[in-house]
Design a protein around this motif. Structure first.
Motif, PDB file in Angstrom:
ATOM      1  N   UNK A   1       0.788  -1.217   0.000  1.00 48.17           N
ATOM      2  CA  UNK A   1       0.000   0.000   0.000  1.00 48.17           C
ATOM      3  C   UNK A   1       0.818   1.263   0.000  1.00 48.17           C
ATOM      4  N   UNK A   2       0.135   2.352   0.321  1.00 49.72           N
ATOM      5  CA  UNK A   2       0.721   3.690   0.266  1.00 49.72           C
ATOM      6  C   UNK A   2       0.552   4.412   1.596  1.00 49.72           C
ATOM      7  N   UNK A   3       1.600   5.115   1.989  1.00 46.24           N
ATOM      8  CA  UNK A   3       1.602   5.964   3.162  1.00 46.24           C
ATOM      9  C   UNK A   3       2.042   7.363   2.721  1.00 46.24           C
TER      10      UNK A   3
ATOM     11  N   UNK B   1      -2.411   5.700   3.922  1.00 50.91           N
ATOM     12  CA  UNK B   1      -3.362   6.285   2.980  1.00 50.91           C
ATOM     13  C   UNK B   1      -4.295   5.200   2.446  1.00 50.91           C
ATOM     14  N   UNK B   2      -3.713   4.122   1.942  1.00 53.98           N
ATOM     15  CA  UNK B   2      -4.512   3.025   1.396  1.00 53.98           C
ATOM     16  C   UNK B   2      -3.637   1.790   1.293  1.00 53.98           C
ATOM     17  N   UNK B   3      -4.252   0.630   1.522  1.00 52.63           N
ATOM     18  CA  UNK B   3      -3.511  -0.599   1.369  1.00 52.63           C
ATOM     19  C   UNK B   3      -4.434  -1.745   0.978  1.00 52.63           C
TER      20      UNK B   3
ATOM     21  N   UNK C   1      -9.415  -4.058   1.076  1.00 44.35           N
ATOM     22  CA  UNK C   1      -8.838  -2.743   0.811  1.00 44.35           C
ATOM     23  C   UNK C   1      -9.188  -1.805   1.966  1.00 44.35           C
ATOM     24  N   UNK C   2      -8.197  -1.089   2.424  1.00 48.51           N
ATOM     25  CA  UNK C   2      -8.374  -0.142   3.531  1.00 48.51           C
ATOM     26  C   UNK C   2      -7.980   1.249   3.048  1.00 48.51           C
ATOM     27  N   UNK C   3      -8.814   2.224   3.335  1.00 48.98           N
ATOM     28  CA  UNK C   3      -8.525   3.627   3.004  1.00 48.98           C
ATOM     29  C   UNK C   3      -8.575   4.483   4.268  1.00 48.98           C
ATOM     30  N   UNK C   4      -7.725   5.500   4.299  1.00 47.25           N
ATOM     31  CA  UNK C   4      -7.867   6.515   5.328  1.00 47.25           C
ATOM     32  C   UNK C   4      -9.171   7.276   5.080  1.00 47.25           C
ATOM     33  N   UNK C   5      -9.818   7.711   6.136  1.00 45.10           N
ATOM     34  CA  UNK C   5     -11.087   8.429   5.983  1.00 45.10           C
ATOM     35  C   UNK C   5     -10.932   9.662   5.092  1.00 45.10           C
ATOM     36  N   UNK C   6      -9.781  10.293   5.163  1.00 48.29           N
ATOM     37  CA  UNK C   6      -9.561  11.539   4.436  1.00 48.29           C
ATOM     38  C   UNK C   6      -9.528  11.357   2.919  1.00 48.29           C
TER      39      UNK C   6
ATOM     40  N   UNK D   1     -11.225   8.518   1.312  1.00 46.99           N
ATOM     41  CA  UNK D   1     -12.330   7.670   0.858  1.00 46.99           C
ATOM     42  C   UNK D   1     -13.219   8.412  -0.125  1.00 46.99           C
ATOM     43  N   UNK D   2     -13.558   7.722  -1.204  1.00 44.55           N
ATOM     44  CA  UNK D   2     -14.413   8.326  -2.215  1.00 44.55           C
ATOM     45  C   UNK D   2     -13.667   9.160  -3.239  1.00 44.55           C
ATOM     46  N   UNK D   3     -12.411   9.469  -2.948  1.00 42.19           N
ATOM     47  CA  UNK D   3     -11.620  10.283  -3.891  1.00 42.19           C
ATOM     48  C   UNK D   3     -10.526   9.471  -4.572  1.00 42.19           C
ATOM     49  N   UNK D   4      -9.991   8.488  -3.850  1.00 41.46           N
ATOM     50  CA  UNK D   4      -8.828   7.759  -4.344  1.00 41.46           C
ATOM     51  C   UNK D   4      -9.132   6.272  -4.444  1.00 41.46           C
ATOM     52  N   UNK D   5      -8.356   5.616  -5.338  1.00 42.37           N
ATOM     53  CA  UNK D   5      -8.529   4.184  -5.549  1.00 42.37           C
ATOM     54  C   UNK D   5      -7.163   3.507  -5.630  1.00 42.37           C
ATOM     55  N   UNK D   6      -6.999   2.442  -4.855  1.00 43.06           N
ATOM     56  CA  UNK D   6      -5.772   1.657  -4.906  1.00 43.06           C
ATOM     57  C   UNK D   6      -6.044   0.371  -5.674  1.00 43.06           C
TER      58      UNK D   6
END
Length: 117
Positions: A35-37, A48-50, A57-62, A64-69
């Motif tokens: 993932x990404x930090x 950020x996401x992993x 798949x896990x996303x930071x709340x900040x 979510x809905x904007x980014x895709x891993x």
């Protein structure tokens, strides 16, 4: 040993998009997560996401809905599509690979993302 090479950072205006890519030097066994930090000046590094080994798949709340891993197992890559970028997304972004067989924790060199207002 696995090397991670990131690409795709840069300067973009608020509302714009960037795509980060991380390539592993070889196909590691026993991947726990990939993932990404990110780390902004004066702040701690944060997830950020992993993508976990079973596909969760896990996303930071900040973000979510904007980014895709996404992950491509055949190419040993993990990408982060970042849309609707905000100035607060400005940071150095790091790719991370965690393995369990054998145990390992690998980081890329980091790539700068700067979002102007």
């Amino acid at each position: 040993q696995v090397q991670l090479v990131e690409s795709g950072g840069g300067l973009v205006q608020a509302g714009g998009s960037l795509r980060l890519s991380c390539a592993a030097s070889r196909n590691p066994f026993g991947i726990d997560a990939m993932g990404w930090y990110r780390q902004a000046p004066g702040k701690q590094r944060e997830l950020v996401a992993q993508i976990l080994s079973e596909g969760t798949v896990i996303y930071a709340d900040s973000v979510k809905g904007r980014w895709t891993i996404t992950r491509d197992n055949a190419k040993n890559t993990v990408d982060l599509q970042m849309n609707s970028l905000k100035p607060e997304d400005t940071a150095v972004y790091y790719c991370r690979l965690q393995t369990n067989f054998p145990p390992g924790d690998y980081w890329g060199q980091g790539t700068q993302v700067t979002v102007s207002s």
